[in-house]
Every structure is written in C-alpha cells, then in structure tokens.
Design a protein around this motif. Structure first.
Motif, short mmCIF file in Angstrom:
data_model
loop_
_atom_site.label_atom_id
_atom_site.label_comp_id
_atom_site.label_asym_id
_atom_site.label_seq_id
_atom_site.Cartn_x
_atom_site.Cartn_y
_atom_site.Cartn_z
N GLU A 57 -34.23 -53.63 -37.58
CA GLU A 57 -34.74 -53.55 -38.95
C GLU A 57 -33.61 -53.20 -39.91
O GLU A 57 -32.93 -52.19 -39.72
N PRO A 62 -35.10 -49.70 -42.27
CA PRO A 62 -36.12 -49.02 -41.47
C PRO A 62 -36.92 -47.97 -42.26
O PRO A 62 -36.48 -47.49 -43.30
N SER A 81 -39.24 -48.88 -31.90
CA SER A 81 -37.84 -49.15 -32.21
C SER A 81 -37.72 -49.91 -33.53
O SER A 81 -38.44 -50.87 -33.78
N GLN A 82 -36.79 -49.47 -34.33
CA GLN A 82 -36.49 -50.16 -35.58
C GLN A 82 -35.04 -50.67 -35.55
O GLN A 82 -34.42 -50.88 -36.58
N THR A 128 -35.75 -42.06 -38.12
CA THR A 128 -36.45 -43.35 -38.09
C THR A 128 -37.03 -43.66 -36.72
O THR A 128 -37.92 -44.50 -36.61
N GLU A 129 -36.51 -43.01 -35.67
CA GLU A 129 -36.98 -43.22 -34.30
C GLU A 129 -36.92 -41.90 -33.54
O GLU A 129 -36.15 -41.01 -33.90
N ARG A 183 -39.02 -46.40 -46.93
CA ARG A 183 -37.89 -47.18 -46.43
C ARG A 183 -36.61 -46.42 -46.78
O ARG A 183 -36.54 -45.75 -47.80
N VAL A 237 -44.61 -46.68 -34.53
CA VAL A 237 -43.58 -47.48 -35.21
C VAL A 237 -42.62 -48.08 -34.19
O VAL A 237 -42.20 -49.23 -34.32
#
Length: 106
Positions: A21, A24, A17-18, A42-43, A94, A15
C-alpha cells in the motif's frame, strides 16, 4: 496505560499487511508525553509483538519507516517516570493525512 487493547489488536488483524500500500492506514498513534518520539503503527505482528509503521523521533531527516517493539514501548520510562502513551483521540487516517512526506519515503 494499556498500549494495545484487544479491540486494537483485532483491528490490526482485520487490516492485515499493508506492505504494498502506497498510502497505508495508520491504526494507532503512540507518543512520549515528556519528550520527543511519535510512532504511527500501520501493522502489528502478535507473535513477535512488533509493529510496523512510521517513527518520528525528532521530526527531521531521521524519521523513517520500520519495526518497533511493543515490549520496548511498554518498558520505556521518561521524565517523571512516565511511559509511552497511546493517543486515545487519534482516529484512523491514511499516513498522507498525518505526515505527507512519509508517503514519498515508502
């Protein structure tokens, strides 16, 4: 319980880096089984062993986006000596599907 498996680490890598976003993908959810605290990752940076995501400690105005440490999650011991756990039944979603207000805080 192992908080970060090889499979999860690979998924974080896929995935990437978001940062830009608006909504994310939450890849992993961690929680305190004996009290407050839920972290939505998320990361992940494997070199620094840091997650980025949304932290909800009390479910109030203190909730925020930021970094949290895998080492600190692993070291924590709450009541009855229980540590932080990974939600094994959590499927990627999400952030708007998990905590709608988090989108507006980004």
């Amino acid at each position: 319980m192992k908080l970060l498996t090889k499979k999860l680490e690979e998924r974080f890598s896929q995935v990437g880096s978001q940062e830009n976003e608006k909504d994310p993908i939450v890849i992993a959810k961690f929680f305190n089984p004996t009290g407050e605290g839920t972290w939505y990752a998320t990361e992940y940076d494997p070199k620094k062993r840091l997650f980025f995501g949304y932290a909800s400690i009390f479910g109030d105005w203190n909730d925020e986006w930021g970094y949290f440490s895998l080492d600190e999650l692993e070291a924590y011991r709450g009541r009855f000596g229980l540590g932080i756990e990974r939600d094994l039944y959590f499927d990627e979603k999400r952030i708007s599907e998990v905590i709608p207000k988090a989108v507006d805080m980004r």
